[in-house]
Write a protein that holds these residues in place. Structure first.
Motif, mmCIF file in Angstrom:
data_model
loop_
_atom_site.group_PDB
_atom_site.id
_atom_site.type_symbol
_atom_site.label_atom_id
_atom_site.label_comp_id
_atom_site.label_asym_id
_atom_site.label_seq_id
_atom_site.Cartn_x
_atom_site.Cartn_y
_atom_site.Cartn_z
ATOM 1 N N TYR A 158 14.278 -5.634 -2.022
ATOM 2 C CA TYR A 158 15.690 -5.534 -1.640
ATOM 3 C C TYR A 158 15.853 -4.300 -0.774
ATOM 4 N N THR A 159 16.281 -4.487 0.481
ATOM 5 C CA THR A 159 16.470 -3.318 1.348
ATOM 6 C C THR A 159 17.906 -2.793 1.195
ATOM 7 N N VAL A 160 18.183 -1.664 1.838
ATOM 8 C CA VAL A 160 19.530 -1.078 1.781
ATOM 9 C C VAL A 160 20.116 -0.995 3.187
ATOM 10 N N LYS A 161 21.428 -0.831 3.236
ATOM 11 C CA LYS A 161 22.168 -0.868 4.504
ATOM 12 C C LYS A 161 21.509 0.084 5.510
ATOM 13 N N TRP A 162 21.200 -0.449 6.694
ATOM 14 C CA TRP A 162 20.295 0.256 7.610
ATOM 15 C C TRP A 162 20.795 1.636 8.047
ATOM 16 N N ASP A 163 22.139 1.755 8.235
ATOM 17 C CA ASP A 163 22.640 3.033 8.748
ATOM 18 C C ASP A 163 23.198 3.931 7.642
ATOM 19 N N HIS A 164 23.012 3.507 6.381
ATOM 20 C CA HIS A 164 23.407 4.369 5.254
ATOM 21 C C HIS A 164 22.297 4.411 4.210
ATOM 22 N N PRO A 165 21.108 4.831 4.628
ATOM 23 C CA PRO A 165 19.990 4.850 3.667
ATOM 24 C C PRO A 165 20.159 5.920 2.600
ATOM 25 N N GLU A 166 21.173 6.767 2.785
ATOM 26 C CA GLU A 166 21.391 7.834 1.805
ATOM 27 C C GLU A 166 22.048 7.310 0.524
ATOM 28 N N ASN A 167 22.545 6.051 0.545
ATOM 29 C CA ASN A 167 23.254 5.539 -0.629
ATOM 30 C C ASN A 167 22.331 5.143 -1.772
ATOM 31 N N ASN A 168 21.248 4.430 -1.452
ATOM 32 C CA ASN A 168 20.354 3.891 -2.483
ATOM 33 C C ASN A 168 18.935 3.799 -1.935
ATOM 34 N N GLY A 169 17.972 3.723 -2.841
ATOM 35 C CA GLY A 169 16.603 3.425 -2.433
ATOM 36 C C GLY A 169 16.390 1.924 -2.415
ATOM 37 N N ALA A 170 15.449 1.457 -1.591
ATOM 38 C CA ALA A 170 15.082 0.038 -1.627
ATOM 39 C C ALA A 170 14.363 -0.228 -2.955
ATOM 40 N N LEU A 171 14.380 -1.485 -3.395
ATOM 41 C CA LEU A 171 13.804 -1.857 -4.698
ATOM 42 C C LEU A 171 12.695 -2.882 -4.494
ATOM 43 N N LEU A 172 11.605 -2.688 -5.219
ATOM 44 C CA LEU A 172 10.496 -3.652 -5.209
ATOM 45 C C LEU A 172 10.249 -4.093 -6.649
ATOM 46 N N VAL A 173 10.219 -5.414 -6.875
ATOM 47 C CA VAL A 173 9.921 -5.953 -8.209
ATOM 48 C C VAL A 173 8.643 -6.770 -8.108
ATOM 49 N N HIS A 174 7.690 -6.449 -8.955
ATOM 50 C CA HIS A 174 6.394 -7.148 -8.941
ATOM 51 C C HIS A 174 6.254 -7.945 -10.239
ATOM 52 N N GLN A 175 6.061 -9.265 -10.111
ATOM 53 C CA GLN A 175 5.777 -10.094 -11.290
ATOM 54 C C GLN A 175 4.321 -10.516 -11.218
ATOM 55 N N ASP A 176 3.606 -10.261 -12.293
ATOM 56 C CA ASP A 176 2.211 -10.699 -12.353
ATOM 57 C C ASP A 176 2.185 -12.101 -12.970
ATOM 58 N N ALA A 177 1.608 -13.074 -12.234
ATOM 59 C CA ALA A 177 1.726 -14.482 -12.645
ATOM 60 C C ALA A 177 1.012 -14.751 -13.970
ATOM 61 N N THR A 193 7.186 -5.441 -13.136
ATOM 62 C CA THR A 193 7.268 -3.994 -12.896
ATOM 63 C C THR A 193 8.290 -3.734 -11.799
ATOM 64 N N GLU A 194 9.261 -2.895 -12.078
ATOM 65 C CA GLU A 194 10.228 -2.501 -11.038
ATOM 66 C C GLU A 194 9.784 -1.181 -10.421
ATOM 67 N N HIS A 195 9.638 -1.180 -9.126
ATOM 68 C CA HIS A 195 9.299 0.053 -8.410
ATOM 69 C C HIS A 195 10.591 0.551 -7.773
ATOM 70 N N ARG A 196 11.143 1.603 -8.336
ATOM 71 C CA ARG A 196 12.399 2.158 -7.804
ATOM 72 C C ARG A 196 12.109 3.451 -7.071
#
Ligand SMILES: NC(=O)c1ccc[n+]([C@@H]2O[C@H](COP(=O)([O-])OP(=O)(O)OC[C@H]3O[C@@H](n4cnc5c(N)ncnc54)[C@H](O)[C@@H]3O)[C@@H](O)[C@H]2O)c1
Length: 351
Positions: free
Chosen positions: A263-282, A288-291
Motif C-alpha cells: 500500500y503506497t501513500v499519497k505521492w506529494d504528502h509522504p510525511e503523513n504515513n509510511g507505505a505498508l508491505l504485508v507478506h503471507q507465506d503460503a 508478516t506486516e512490514h511497517r
C-alpha cells in the motif's frame, strides 16, 4: 560534492532540489521559462537562475541535471543534456513516445552518460523489501496493480477552465491523462517485480468535455506465463484507501510460495504515513506486516542517484526502464483504440 542543475520549477521540482540538498549536493543552476520562479528557487541555494535550459547545459560547473519539464520537451532536453556531457535525471515519463525514448536510450548508451529515469516509487523501503522477498518466492503467477487517485472535480458536471481548455493543462504538462500520470509508476513497478510483459489487452476511457483519459485498464501477459492486472483511475471517492484520504494505490503480487500486498501513500504528502508491505507465506500461513516510518521516497531516490553518480555506477531506474514504460503506455493505448485487441509488445532490442 556534486553540482546540480534544476531544469523546470513546477510541481515536481521541490522534491528534486530538496532531495539533492538533503543528500549533500549543491544546487548550482536553476532554470524555468518563468524567471521569477527560477530566481525564487535559486535564491534558496545561492544558485544562478536562467530561462533557457541551454544555459544550464553550457554551465561547466554543473555535472548532473534534473529535467523536470512538460513531457513533450523531455526528448529534446534529454538529447541536448547527453550531448553536453551531463549526467541526466529525467522525470517520468521519459518522453511522450516509445520512438523518442528509444532515441534517448541509444544516445545515452553511445555517449556513456549517467542517465536515470525518475520512478521514485521504487525507493519506498516497502518496495525495496518486496523486491528482496520476491527473490525467494519464485515466478509471479498473478499480479494486481492499481493506482486510484482522488480527482473529484473531473467527475463534477461543470469543469474548471484548466480542464475544459484545449489542450487542457493536463495534456500540456503530461501529454496524457491517468495512464501516463499515475499509471506510468505502476507499469514501472510491474516491470520491476515481474519483468517485461509480452502482450497486452487495454481499455481506456475519458469523460465528456475532457481531452484525456480518466481510466485505463490492461491485462499484461508476463514472460513466464503469469498475468498482471492493471488499473489507473482518477476517481471521486474522497475517503477511499489505506490512508482514508482518497489515495488508493496498491499492488498484490502472488507466487506459488506466497503473497505480497503493498500500500503506497499519497505521492506529494509522504510525511503523513509510511507505505505498508504485508507478506503471507503460503505454506505456514504466517502473515508478516512490514511497517515503516513516513519517509520521503524522493529523498531516498536523490541520495541513491548521487551515490551511483559519484561511484561511477549505472543509474537505476535507467533510460531503458523509462523506455519500457513508454512502450507499455503506447501498446496499451493502441490496444484500447482497437477495442482491447490482444497485441504483442514490440520491444526494441536496445540492451
Ligand atoms: N514522480 C512523480 O510522482 C511526478 C509527479 C508529478 C510530475 N512528475 C513529472 O514531472 C514532470 C514535470 O511535471 P510538473 O507537474 O512539475 O509540471 P509543471 O507544469 O508543474 O512544471 C513544468 C515547469 O516547466 C517550465 N517550463 C516549461 N517549458 C519550459 C522550457 N522550455 N524551459 C524551461 N522551463 C520550462 C514551466 O514554467 C513549469 O514551471 C513531468 O514529466 C511529470 O510527469 C512526476
Amino acid at each position: 560534492m556534486v553540482n546540480v542543475g534544476i531544469i523546470g520549477c513546477g510541481n515536481i521540482s521541490r522534491f528534486h532540489h530538496e532531495g539533492y540538498a538533503a543528500a549533500g549536493a549543491r544546487i548550482a543552476h536553476v532554470c524555468d521559462v518563468r524567471l521569477e520562479v527560477a530566481q525564487g528557487v535559486a535564491s534558496r541555494y545561492g544558485a544562478r537562475a536562467s530561462t533557457d535550459y541551454r544555459a544550464v547545459l553550457d554551465d561547466p560547473e554543473v555535472a548532473l541535471v534534473s529535467i523536470l519539464l512538460p513531457a513533450s520537451l523531455h526528448r529534446e532536453a534529454c538529447l541536448a543534456a547527453i550531448a553536453a556531457g551531463k549526467g541526466v535525471v529525467c522525470e517520468k515519463t521519459l518522453t511522450d513516445s516509445a520512438e523518442s525514448s528509444t532515441e534517448v536510450v541509444k544516445a545515452a548508451a553511445q555517449a556513456g552518460n549517467f542517465f536515470a529515469t525518475g520512478f521514485m516509487k521504487r525507493f519506498f523501503p516497502a518496495m525495496q523489501q518486496a523486491k528482496t522477498l520476491l527473490a525467494d518466492m519464485g515466478e509471479v503467477v498473478s499480479l494486481y496493480a492499481r493506482s486510484w487517485q482522488p480527482f473529484g472535480v473531473l467527475w463534477d458536471e461543470s469543469l474548471p477552465r484548466e480542464y475544459s481548455d484545449r489542450p487542457s493543462s493536463v495534456i500540456r504538462s503530461y501529454g496524457g491523462g491517468v495512464l501516463v500520470c499515475g499509471g506510468s509508476h505502476i507499469l514501472d513497478l510491474i516491470h520491476f517485480y515481474a519483468g517485461r510483459p509480452t502482450q497486452v489487452s487495454g481499455q481506456m476511457r475519458s469523460r465528456e468535455g475532457l481531452d484525456f483519459d480518466v481510466q485505463a485498464n490492461a491485462m499484461l501477459w508476463l514472460k513466464d506465463g503469469g498475468i498482471a492486472h492493471f488499473e489507473a483511475l482518477w476517481h471521486p471517492h474522497a475517503f477511499a484507501g489505506y490512508e482514508r484520504n482518497g489515495w488508493d494505490e496498491r499492488l498484490e503480487i502472488n507466487t506459488a510460495k506466497g503473497r505480497l500486498d503493498i500500500y503506497t501513500v499519497k505521492w506529494d504528502h509522504p510525511e503523513n504515513n509510511g507505505a505498508l508491505l504485508v507478506h503471507q507465506d503460503a505454506r505456514s500461513g504466517r502473515v508478516t506486516e512490514h511497517r515503516y516510518p513516513a519517509v520521503n521516497p524522493f529523498h531516498i531516490e536523490m541520495a541513491e542517484i548521487l551515490r551511483r553518480f559519484e561511484a561511477g555506477e549505472p543509474a537505476s531506474p535507467s533510460a531503458w526502464d523509462g523506455y519500457v514504460v513508454d512502450q507499455l503506455i503506447e501498446t496499451i493505448t493502441a490496444s484500447a483504440n482497437q477495442r482491447g485487441a490482444l497485441l504483442p509488445i514490440p520491444w526494441q532490442d536496445l540492451n
